[in-house]
Design an enzyme around this catalytic site. Structure first.
Site, short mmCIF file in Angstrom:
data_model
loop_
_atom_site.label_atom_id
_atom_site.label_comp_id
_atom_site.label_asym_id
_atom_site.label_seq_id
_atom_site.Cartn_x
_atom_site.Cartn_y
_atom_site.Cartn_z
N TYR A 46 3.76 -4.92 -0.18
CA TYR A 46 2.31 -4.72 -0.23
C TYR A 46 1.71 -5.24 1.08
CZ TYR A 46 -2.46 -5.16 -2.30
OH TYR A 46 -3.80 -5.08 -2.58
N LYS A 80 3.14 -0.26 -0.07
CA LYS A 80 1.74 -0.10 -0.46
C LYS A 80 0.95 -0.53 0.75
CE LYS A 80 -1.66 -2.34 -3.51
NZ LYS A 80 -2.78 -1.72 -2.82
#
Ligand SMILES: CC(=O)N[C@@H]([C@@H](O)[C@H](O)[C@H](O)CO)[C@@H](O)CC(=O)C(=O)O
Length: 360
Positions: free
Chosen positions: A183, A213
């Site tokens: 992320y 992400k």
């Protein structure tokens, strides 16, 4: 974020094609210092609405998680927004403001309530403490999550790519059967290591690496992540909702973002238009979404405001955020509501007749 059908994926394997759409991890309720102990209390911006409350004791500023609305919210996302993939305990879900025990409970609740309704639940398990992160990763595996995601530790920070990869590798190893996502959200973590650099050779270090992400506006970095990994079946999940169309052009396979909690349907329309190569329609949808985001960004937009809008649009009480965040102001809510109505994102028969900006 993900469309219910999963048909909006632009490229990659079947797994990569599934779009993860984020849902808020949990709504919280405010344990008001003034609230009647054991009695019902109103703790939302909208006094006419009954807010579920529970007296848990403790100091007045602690806002406890209201697990009871998660089931309702699953149904809302699936049925009203076409969102069937959820990213739990991330930024919007205030995962980093929760204790480990709370994060476990929130994850369990989404897994339980989402059973046979959701396609995928990815749980964010990033933490400053490697041990806590590993515990959360193991827990995610135990409860049957579909994947885990991890942000860079942001207090004592990794100073280069290898140091960061070593940290991520240790977390991933605690859940060796779960797909792993990095992320990337440099504006919040302060860790500026480029995603492109991080992805170079990552699968050799983290065999479960599944994708990225990417919550940053650097489309050069994002484009290079895609371009340099064309042979791999990575998922590229974009996290800047107002720029999603540009990222789709570059090869994003899905999206995870705060606005999909209430603009999921609208975003799915854009994804579908993109899939059928109706770029003019896709652009209209993106511009429409931008009009709203641009408006709220100018008012001051973050997790607190997102929660207020989620409450407004879904009708499900999300409660205020946990300190240090503070609830959105009444003025913000009123202005956001008017804008949602003028764009036809929120139905109001009164306004529709004289609506000149409608995006419907
Ligand atoms: C910094 C931030 O909160 N970014 C949001 C975006 O969805 C963002 O709210 C949106 O693009 C508006 O700027 C997401 O990337 C966060 C997210 O996916 C999450 O809640 O984990």
């Amino acid at each position: 974020m993900c469309s219910a059908s999963g048909a909006c994926g632009a490229r990659g394997s079947a797994r990569a094609r599934r779009h993860v759409v984020r849902g808020r991890a949990a709504a919280e309720e405010r344990k008001s210092a003034a609230g009647a102990r054991g009695g019902a209390q109103h703790c939302g911006e909208r006094q006419q609405r009954r807010w579920p409350t529970r007296d848990r004791g403790g100091p007045g500023l602690i806002r406890e998680i209201n697990f009871s609305v998660i089931g309702q919210y699953v149904d809302y996302l699936v049925e009203e927004q076409g969102v069937k993939n959820i990213f739990v305990n991330g930024t919007t879900g205030e995962g980093l403001s929760l204790s480990v025990s709370e994060r476990r409970q929130v994850a369990e609740e989404w897994m339980t309530k989402g059973r046979n309704k959701l396609d995928q639940v990815v749980i964010h398990v990033g933490a400053l403490s490697l041990k806590e992160s590993q515990e959360l990763a193991r827990h995610a595996a135990e409860i049957g999550a579909d994947g885990i995601a991890v942000i860079a530790p942001f207090f004592l920070k990794p100073w280069n790519k290898d140091v960061l990869i070593n940290f991520l590798k240790e977390v991933a190893a605690a859940a060796p059967a779960l797909p792993f996502y990095y992320y990337h959200i440099p504006a919040l973590t302060g860790v500026k290591i480029r995603a492109e650099e991080l992805l170079d050779g990552i699968q050799e270090k983290i065999p479960t690496f599944q994708g990225l992400k990417f919550s940053d506006t650097d489309l050069l970095d994002f484009g290079q992540c895609v371009d340099q990994n064309r042979e791999r079946q990575f998922a590229f999940l974009f996290g800047v909702d107002e720029q999603l169309l540009s990222a789709l052009v570059m090869g994003a396979t899905g999206a995870v973002g705060s606005t999909y909690n209430y603009l999921g349907k609208k975003t799915n329309q854009m994804l579908e238009a993109f899939e059928r190569k109706d770029f003019s329609s896709a652009l209209n949808h993106q511009f429409c979404i931008q009009r709203f985001i641009n408006f709220v960004l100018k008012l001051g937009f973050g997790v607190s405001q997102t929660k207020a809008i989620m409450t407004l649009v879904s009708g499900i009480p999300m409660g205020p955020p946990r300190p240090p965040l503070q609830r959105a102001s009444r003025e913000f809510i009123d202005e956001a509501k008017a804008r949602l109505e003028s764009l036809d994102f929120l139905s109001s028969t009164d306004l529709k007749d004289r609506n000149l900006e409608s995006c419907s």
